[in-house]
Design an enzyme around this catalytic site. Structure first.
Site, PDB file in Angstrom:
ATOM      1  CB  CYS A  93      -0.950   0.003   1.195  1.00 19.05           C
ATOM      2  SG  CYS A  93      -0.110   0.184   2.790  1.00 19.05           S
ATOM      3  CB  CYS A 161      12.940 -10.215  12.435  1.00 20.10           C
ATOM      4  SG  CYS A 161      13.696 -11.425  11.358  1.00 20.10           S
TER       5      CYS A 161
END
Length: 176
Positions: A93, A161
């Site tokens: 997005c 991560c």
């Protein structure tokens, strides 16, 4: 009750429990027990698309990771050893997620950041309680997981991560 109905009932009940017990938080959004605080960015979930729409704009690997909560193989991502100045955004997005100044080398095989842009990341504890999933607050795309207390010399002692496939980098000259 047949086995299919039993499985559907079990999955529905499990989902209900997960929704009731999940805690979603970030720097400027906190959802707990259904109560929301102020949101500085686009409202969570403001970009909503069906699977077919996502498949039309994402590569198969991006779809697998962002929409199906997959994980790329360690050390294979484009941004693991990438150190340019700019902003990392959501590939789904385009919402800004991380500033390059928060990226560090954790030696884990995935891009690591010590914090997201305020309001950009949501957190949800996995059902087993061992990990915290991180998602784009705007479209809900799966980014990876956050780990705390690993002893990295960062201001937050957190390691986001993140799958490189989930990210799109914008150089500083044209970023926020």
């Amino acid at each position: 009750m047949n086995i299919v109905n039993s499985k559907i009932l079990f999955l529905s009940f499990t989902l209900l429990l997960l929704l009731q017990s999940s805690i979603v938080e970030s720097d400027s959004i906190c959802l707990s027990s259904g109560v929301a605080s102020t949101v500085a960015m686009a409202a969570p979930g403001s970009v909503q698309k069906g699977d077919e729409e996502w498949r039309a704009i994402l590569s198969p690997e991006q779809f697998r990771i962002l929409r199906q909560k997959g994980t790329e193989y360690p050390g294979t991502g484009e941004y693991v050893n990438f150190d340019k100045e700019g902003v990392y955004g959501c590939v789904g997005c385009n919402a800004p997620l991380y500033k390059s100044t928060t990226k560090f080398n954790a030696g884990c095989g995935w891009p690591a950041f010590f914090e997201g842009i305020p309001g950009a990341i949501t957190r949800t504890t996995d059902p087993d309680g061992r990990r915290i999933e991180i998602n784009c607050a705007t479209c809900g795309g799966h980014l990876g997981h956050v780990f705390k207390g690993e002893g990295f010399a960062t201001p937050t002692d957190e390691r986001h991560c993140v799958n490189s496939v989930s990210l799109k980098f914008t150089p500083a000259a044209s970023s926020l």
